[in-house]
Motif scaffolding. Structure first.
Motif, PDB file in Angstrom:
ATOM      1  N   LEU A  55       0.830  -1.206   0.000  1.00 28.77           N
ATOM      2  CA  LEU A  55       0.000   0.000   0.000  1.00 28.77           C
ATOM      3  C   LEU A  55       0.863   1.255   0.000  1.00 28.77           C
ATOM      4  O   LEU A  55       0.618   2.194  -0.771  1.00 28.77           O
ATOM      5  CB  LEU A  55      -0.923  -0.006   1.219  1.00 28.77           C
ATOM      6  CG  LEU A  55      -1.924   1.152   1.319  1.00 28.77           C
ATOM      7  CD1 LEU A  55      -2.864   1.162   0.111  1.00 28.77           C
ATOM      8  CD2 LEU A  55      -2.720   1.056   2.616  1.00 28.77           C
ATOM      9  N   SER A  62       2.546   1.864  -3.292  1.00 25.24           N
ATOM     10  CA  SER A  62       1.620   2.171  -4.387  1.00 25.24           C
ATOM     11  C   SER A  62       1.704   3.620  -4.842  1.00 25.24           C
ATOM     12  O   SER A  62       1.217   3.957  -5.926  1.00 25.24           O
ATOM     13  CB  SER A  62       0.177   1.867  -3.960  1.00 25.24           C
ATOM     14  OG  SER A  62       0.012   0.510  -3.659  1.00 25.24           O
ATOM     15  N   PHE A  63       2.316   4.470  -4.021  1.00 30.49           N
ATOM     16  CA  PHE A  63       2.384   5.896  -4.345  1.00 30.49           C
ATOM     17  C   PHE A  63       3.753   6.297  -4.897  1.00 30.49           C
ATOM     18  O   PHE A  63       4.042   7.486  -5.022  1.00 30.49           O
ATOM     19  CB  PHE A  63       2.038   6.716  -3.092  1.00 30.49           C
ATOM     20  CG  PHE A  63       0.645   6.464  -2.596  1.00 30.49           C
ATOM     21  CD1 PHE A  63      -0.435   7.152  -3.125  1.00 30.49           C
ATOM     22  CD2 PHE A  63       0.414   5.506  -1.606  1.00 30.49           C
ATOM     23  CE1 PHE A  63      -1.721   6.905  -2.678  1.00 30.49           C
ATOM     24  CE2 PHE A  63      -0.873   5.263  -1.152  1.00 30.49           C
ATOM     25  CZ  PHE A  63      -1.950   5.959  -1.687  1.00 30.49           C
ATOM     26  N   TYR A 123      -1.415   3.330  -7.454  1.00 28.52           N
ATOM     27  CA  TYR A 123      -2.689   3.857  -6.970  1.00 28.52           C
ATOM     28  C   TYR A 123      -3.573   4.376  -8.112  1.00 28.52           C
ATOM     29  O   TYR A 123      -4.801   4.413  -7.990  1.00 28.52           O
ATOM     30  CB  TYR A 123      -2.467   4.963  -5.929  1.00 28.52           C
ATOM     31  CG  TYR A 123      -2.028   6.286  -6.489  1.00 28.52           C
ATOM     32  CD1 TYR A 123      -2.954   7.280  -6.798  1.00 28.52           C
ATOM     33  CD2 TYR A 123      -0.673   6.562  -6.723  1.00 28.52           C
ATOM     34  CE1 TYR A 123      -2.552   8.499  -7.334  1.00 28.52           C
ATOM     35  CE2 TYR A 123      -0.263   7.767  -7.248  1.00 28.52           C
ATOM     36  CZ  TYR A 123      -1.209   8.737  -7.547  1.00 28.52           C
ATOM     37  OH  TYR A 123      -0.818   9.942  -8.071  1.00 28.52           O
ATOM     38  N   LYS A 124      -2.955   4.747  -9.218  1.00 30.00           N
ATOM     39  CA  LYS A 124      -3.731   5.252 -10.351  1.00 30.00           C
ATOM     40  C   LYS A 124      -4.539   4.140 -11.031  1.00 30.00           C
ATOM     41  O   LYS A 124      -5.408   4.432 -11.861  1.00 30.00           O
ATOM     42  CB  LYS A 124      -2.811   5.927 -11.365  1.00 30.00           C
ATOM     43  CG  LYS A 124      -2.224   7.238 -10.852  1.00 30.00           C
ATOM     44  CD  LYS A 124      -1.419   7.955 -11.921  1.00 30.00           C
ATOM     45  CE  LYS A 124      -0.891   9.291 -11.410  1.00 30.00           C
ATOM     46  NZ  LYS A 124      -0.113  10.013 -12.458  1.00 30.00           N
ATOM     47  N   TRP A 168      -6.261   1.911  -9.162  1.00 31.23           N
ATOM     48  CA  TRP A 168      -7.225   1.427  -8.163  1.00 31.23           C
ATOM     49  C   TRP A 168      -8.639   1.290  -8.728  1.00 31.23           C
ATOM     50  O   TRP A 168      -9.392   0.429  -8.303  1.00 31.23           O
ATOM     51  CB  TRP A 168      -7.250   2.375  -6.968  1.00 31.23           C
ATOM     52  CG  TRP A 168      -6.111   2.181  -6.023  1.00 31.23           C
ATOM     53  CD1 TRP A 168      -5.087   1.263  -6.122  1.00 31.23           C
ATOM     54  CD2 TRP A 168      -5.837   2.935  -4.838  1.00 31.23           C
ATOM     55  NE1 TRP A 168      -4.204   1.403  -5.074  1.00 31.23           N
ATOM     56  CE2 TRP A 168      -4.636   2.413  -4.274  1.00 31.23           C
ATOM     57  CE3 TRP A 168      -6.473   3.990  -4.206  1.00 31.23           C
ATOM     58  CZ2 TRP A 168      -4.090   2.930  -3.094  1.00 31.23           C
ATOM     59  CZ3 TRP A 168      -5.934   4.507  -3.033  1.00 31.23           C
ATOM     60  CH2 TRP A 168      -4.762   3.972  -2.482  1.00 31.23           C
ATOM     61  N   TYR A 183      -4.546  -7.619  -2.946  1.00 28.21           N
ATOM     62  CA  TYR A 183      -3.934  -6.306  -3.202  1.00 28.21           C
ATOM     63  C   TYR A 183      -2.420  -6.447  -3.298  1.00 28.21           C
ATOM     64  O   TYR A 183      -1.788  -5.943  -4.240  1.00 28.21           O
ATOM     65  CB  TYR A 183      -4.299  -5.311  -2.093  1.00 28.21           C
ATOM     66  CG  TYR A 183      -3.799  -3.910  -2.384  1.00 28.21           C
ATOM     67  CD1 TYR A 183      -4.649  -2.970  -2.953  1.00 28.21           C
ATOM     68  CD2 TYR A 183      -2.471  -3.539  -2.142  1.00 28.21           C
ATOM     69  CE1 TYR A 183      -4.198  -1.689  -3.259  1.00 28.21           C
ATOM     70  CE2 TYR A 183      -2.007  -2.275  -2.454  1.00 28.21           C
ATOM     71  CZ  TYR A 183      -2.874  -1.347  -3.007  1.00 28.21           C
ATOM     72  OH  TYR A 183      -2.420  -0.096  -3.331  1.00 28.21           O
ATOM     73  N   PHE A 194      -0.291  -5.969  -6.767  1.00 22.16           N
ATOM     74  CA  PHE A 194       0.785  -4.971  -6.724  1.00 22.16           C
ATOM     75  C   PHE A 194       2.107  -5.587  -7.165  1.00 22.16           C
ATOM     76  O   PHE A 194       2.865  -4.982  -7.927  1.00 22.16           O
ATOM     77  CB  PHE A 194       0.929  -4.387  -5.316  1.00 22.16           C
ATOM     78  CG  PHE A 194       2.166  -3.550  -5.163  1.00 22.16           C
ATOM     79  CD1 PHE A 194       2.180  -2.241  -5.602  1.00 22.16           C
ATOM     80  CD2 PHE A 194       3.333  -4.083  -4.619  1.00 22.16           C
ATOM     81  CE1 PHE A 194       3.340  -1.463  -5.496  1.00 22.16           C
ATOM     82  CE2 PHE A 194       4.493  -3.320  -4.516  1.00 22.16           C
ATOM     83  CZ  PHE A 194       4.498  -2.009  -4.954  1.00 22.16           C
TER      84      PHE A 194
END
Length: 236
Positions: free
Chosen positions: A18, A21-22, A29-30, A32, A87, A91
């Protein structure tokens, strides 16, 4: 406290993916808006399956390692598992696609899928009286056949590569859940409903159950992205 062990496993499994993800150079995250529907749809399927198998006592849960919150027959930690682990796995699939440009298994993806479909369907039907073995193998075999014949994806080589990498944390996490490194187990299995083959403490079938869980998420995730790209192309 030990009663939060399963919940801790869920949270730890999710936390690093998580946060990563940024990362600006690979902003997971884009995606999601494609990932979250994939996780939800797959989680509903697996939660229903899990609920039925729990009632049938194909498997069950050790209250010693649970917070005590249940939805139906399932502890909340088990339901969260179907959100946190997918998730982290999708990822990983995304990150490996970003880091490794070449799809090394692309030339072999149809051969791998065809071999798996044949083996899984034959073994699934042969051992169908063992509910966990039979249904897991048949479900995965049929799903692989569907995506190979109907969807004809070009990403299966990347999926198989990512799944091979995911097996490393899989053996750690699933090992703990099935009794490695701890006293007793978090999740117990009725060996009358599986082949009775264990890799350490992990039932052999768990590899294919995990593959189906991750593959369903990846297929829906990729499908939603492809649909968006197609619509953008038609508009443009």
């Amino acid at each position: 406290m030990e009663k939060y062990l399963y919940l801790t496993i869920d949270i730890v499994s999710l936390l690093l993916p998580l946060l990563a993800s940024f990362y600006s150079k690979a902003p997971f995250y884009k995606t999601w808006k494609y990932l979250l529907p994939a996780i939800f749809i797959t989680a509903v399927f697996f939660t229903v399956w899990d609920e039925i198998f729990t009632h049938m006592r194909v498997w069950g849960f050790n209250q010693r390692y649970l917070s005590g919150i249940y939805i139906g027959a399932l502890p909340i930690e088990e339901i969260l598992f179907f959100f946190c682990i997918p998730y982290a796995c999708v990822f990983t699939y995304f990150a490996l696609n970003h880091l490794i440009e070449k799809d090394y298994l692309f030339p072999h993806q149809e051969l791998i899928s065809s071999a798996l479909i044949l083996i899984l369907l034959v073994m699934g039907m042969y051992y169908f009286e063992k509910v966990y073995t039979g249904l897991t193998f048949v479900f995965l075999g049929l799903f692989l056949a569907f995506q190979m014949l109907k969807l004809k994806p070009r990403y299966m080589g990347r999926f198989y590569f990512a799944f091979g990498c995911i097996l490393i944390p899989f053996f750690i996490i699933n090992g703990i859940l099935t009794g490695s490194f701890i006293e007793g187990e978090v999740v117990w299995y009725n060996d009358h409903e599986n082949l009775g083959i264990r890799m350490g403490t992990i039932p052999f079938e768990d590899i294919f159950y995990g593959m189906l869980l991750i593959l369903m998420n990846v297929v829906i995730y990729e499908y939603l992205q492809d649909r968006e790209r197609y619509r953008a192309l038609m508009r443009g």
